[in-house]
Design a protein around this motif. Structure first.
Motif, PDB file in Angstrom:
ATOM      1  N   GLU A   1       0.832  -1.210   0.000  1.00 38.24           N
ATOM      2  CA  GLU A   1       0.000   0.000   0.000  1.00 38.24           C
ATOM      3  C   GLU A   1       0.872   1.267   0.000  1.00 38.24           C
ATOM      4  O   GLU A   1       0.568   2.238  -0.695  1.00 38.24           O
TER       5      GLU A   1
ATOM      6  N   SER B   1       2.385   1.717  -3.503  1.00 38.27           N
ATOM      7  CA  SER B   1       1.408   2.227  -4.463  1.00 38.27           C
ATOM      8  C   SER B   1       1.192   3.725  -4.276  1.00 38.27           C
ATOM      9  O   SER B   1       1.093   4.474  -5.242  1.00 38.27           O
ATOM     10  N   ARG B   2       1.111   4.153  -3.017  1.00 36.55           N
ATOM     11  CA  ARG B   2       0.906   5.583  -2.751  1.00 36.55           C
ATOM     12  C   ARG B   2       2.080   6.400  -3.283  1.00 36.55           C
ATOM     13  O   ARG B   2       1.893   7.474  -3.858  1.00 36.55           O
TER      14      ARG B   2
ATOM     15  N   GLY C   1      -1.411  -3.316  -7.072  1.00 33.61           N
ATOM     16  CA  GLY C   1      -1.664  -1.893  -6.865  1.00 33.61           C
ATOM     17  C   GLY C   1      -0.550  -1.023  -7.415  1.00 33.61           C
ATOM     18  O   GLY C   1      -0.796   0.087  -7.900  1.00 33.61           O
TER      19      GLY C   1
ATOM     20  N   LEU D   1      -0.690  -1.074 -11.317  1.00 34.18           N
ATOM     21  CA  LEU D   1      -1.828  -0.307 -11.842  1.00 34.18           C
ATOM     22  C   LEU D   1      -1.502   1.169 -12.029  1.00 34.18           C
ATOM     23  O   LEU D   1      -2.011   1.802 -12.947  1.00 34.18           O
ATOM     24  N   VAL D   2      -0.649   1.721 -11.173  1.00 38.75           N
ATOM     25  CA  VAL D   2      -0.292   3.134 -11.304  1.00 38.75           C
ATOM     26  C   VAL D   2       0.469   3.356 -12.612  1.00 38.75           C
ATOM     27  O   VAL D   2       0.166   4.276 -13.383  1.00 38.75           O
TER      28      VAL D   2
END
Ligand SMILES: [Zn+2]
Lengths: 334, 235
Positions: free
Chosen positions: A43, A46-47, A84, A87-88
């Motif tokens: 997470e 991804s951020r 995740g 996907l970015v």
């Protein structure tokens, strides 16, 4: 020229690669934030990818002395990796391609590692197939036969942990920081690689590898040393690190030697973050007449290798681009 | 101005295209709703639906003046697909960006004359909620346990029981939400984000610099630093 993006794990990467396989820019923004967690937190990765991606693209274009007007195609890692995170990069690449009317070339991350050898770099001109390729990193470990520029055949792969993951876990057991590989190598320089006998996964058939037993063995060794009283395992850190690293290197090297023997090929390429390991390079340096190790920035996760792979892959049908999705697991393993 | 609106904070993928330019007045919307139990279709649907409305309007990507993005709160992965797509479209086309609250878009889309409580399913037994009366914020976006919602609403000025509650969270936790506001039937379209509401909110909002366009996660990521883990193990 091709704009390439890579966000499969914790590095946010963009590169500009020419049609004749020269790297004009290869920007890698490492997220050191994960070091404090002892591993990559999906997470958080991804951020950070989301915050950095466009800046990294701007930076790559600026370093290449280019603008989006000069770009003829967009390449991007589609998988395998952290969903995740992937996907970015994919959402960004799709949007740039669609808004600019450019072809999109989806690339397999592992093919990217192999294709790092097709680039002009500090290591010299590209390596032409056929060759045997070892890719060892925190996320993957496999030995492959490479016969052409767009595919490879896996000869053996790890059945559990990746080699870099084994080094990370070993480092943690020895109280060394993340990422483990460089720290183990540094501490091991003062140790005796023959001090402890760690398992070499002799029971694993063919060219496959296994590193999980190695980590467990280190855990028990540390525990026994601590239980024996005195200064415990801490006093033997250098020997433990040297012996542990030796076991990882030895297992990788034996698979490579066997792969060269089986295929009858005399050319070897090494990639992935673990390719930076000194003892591994030394050990493999003489096992083939040509040993090709791309520059470190092309061995660890990077976007130039994705651009290199894209030079030899078809672009997606424009009608399919908007709906393109990522894949998390290695398709070859399915 | 021609505004393209995107929202991926809920399971839906919502897109809108709004133009009030002289001679080109249009308001188009598209929405993809996943089948019950299916994963959201954000990655596959977002650009396809956006391309669809542009095609219907006979516009190119370069014609879009502003890209409006719903910033949540909502599903983390969905939000990132929306923001990454919006940012990259702006990077590639030169359009400006404007971030809007997904909760406010829900409230705006309800078209209700009076206070609206927007509720997005936050999973883990929680709701993301926010309330507006027209453009006036009554309750800032936050995560709340459904059984604590009634007390929160009662303690909020201007959010009397005349409020209308909309959103997938209001449907999912209907019993708790109905103690705080009235909830339309499950199949009422007002429970879904309307891409045009995203466009309308962004139309007069200030432009958001690209790097400032980030999801409103509300929640911090679940992760324990090694040092904290070791401290916890020692304790
Ligand atoms: Zn990799």
């Amino acid at each position: 020229m091709i704009l390439a993006l890579e966000t499969s794990c914790d590095d946010t990467c963009a590169a500009v690669v020419t049609r004749d396989a020269r790297v004009l820019a290869n920007v890698i923004s490492s997220q050191e934030v994960h070091d404090a967690y002892g591993g990559v937190v999906p997470e958080i990765a991804s951020r950070h990818h989301l915050e950095l991606m466009n800046l990294v693209v701007d930076d790559a274009l600026a370093r290449a002395g280019a603008t989006l007007d000069d770009i003829e195609a967009v390449a991007v890692t589609r998988g395998p990796g952290l969903t995740g995170a992937l996907l970015v990069g994919l959402a960004t690449a799709k949007a740039i391609a669609v808004a600019r009317g450019l072809p999109l070339i989806p690339v397999d991350h592992l093919q990217g590692h192999v294709a790092a050898n097709f680039l002009h770099g500090d290591a010299g001109p590209p390596l032409e197939p056929p060759f045997v390729c070892l890719v060892a990193s925190g996320g993957h470990s496999f030995v492959a036969r490479v016969d052409d520029h767009h595919s490879f055949t896996v000869l053996g792969r790890t059945l559990d942990d990746a080699a870099g993951e084994a080094l990370d876990k070993g480092a943690r057991l020895l109280g060394l920081p993340f990422p483990g590989g460089p720290h183990i190598e540094r501490v091991a320089a003062d140790g005796d690689p023959a001090a402890f006998a760690f398992p070499l996964a002799h029971g694993v058939p063919g060219l496959d590898m296994s590193f999980a037993g190695l980590k467990t063995s280190l855990l028990y060794t540390v525990r026994d040393l601590d239980a024996a009283g005195g200064a415990g395992a801490a006093a033997r850190t250098a020997d433990l690190a040297a012996s542990y690293q030796q076991a990882v290197v030895d297992q990788l090297a034996r698979r490579v030697e066997r792969a060269l023997e089986q295929t009858g090929l005399d050319r070897l390429a090494i990639g992935g973050g673990v390719a930076a390991n000194g003892p591994l390079r030394e050990r493999l340096g003489t096992c083939a007449s040509v040993v090709h190790v791309p520059a470190r920035a092309l061995c660890t996760d990077n976007a130039a290798m994705i651009g290199a792979a894209a030079l030899h892959q078809p672009s997606a049908d424009p009608a399919d681009v908007p709906a393109l999705d990522v894949y998390a697991t290695d398709r070859r393993a399915l | 101005m021609i505004v393209l609106g995107l929202d991926t904070a809920t399971g839906d993928t919502a897109v809108g295209l709004l133009s009030d330019t002289d001679g080109l007045e249009l308001a188009l919307r598209r929405r993809h709703e996943p089948d019950p139990g299916a994963r959201p279709g954000h990655a596959e649907q977002l650009l396809a639906l956006a391309g669809d409305v542009l095609h219907e309007a006979s516009l190119t990507w370069g014609a879009v003046d502003r890209i409006a993005v719903g910033l949540g709160p909502g599903t983390f992965t969905g939000l990132r697909i929306g923001v990454a797509t919006g940012r990259a479209l702006a990077q590639a086309s030169g359009a400006g960006l404007a971030g809007v609250s997904t909760l406010q878009a829900l409230a705006e889309g309800a078209g209700h004359d009076g206070p609206v409580l927007a509720c997005v399913d936050a999973r883990r037994g929680e709701l993301f909620v926010g309330a507006w009366d027209g453009t006036r914020v009554l309750l800032a976006p936050q995560a709340v346990a459904p059984d604590a919602l009634a007390a929160l609403v009662a303690a909020t000025d201007g959010l009397a029981e005349t409020a209308l509650a909309v959103g997938d969270g209001a449907v999912r936790h209907r019993a708790d939400v109905e103690r705080a506001a009235s909830v339309p039937a499950d199949d009422d379209p007002r429970h879904h984000v309307d891409g045009l509401a995203v466009c309308r909110l962004a139309r007069y909002a200030p432009e958001t610099p690209r790097e400032a366009l980030v999801p409103d996660y509300v929640r911090r990521p679940d992760a324990v630093r090694t040092a904290d883990r070791e401290a916890a193990a020692r304790a």
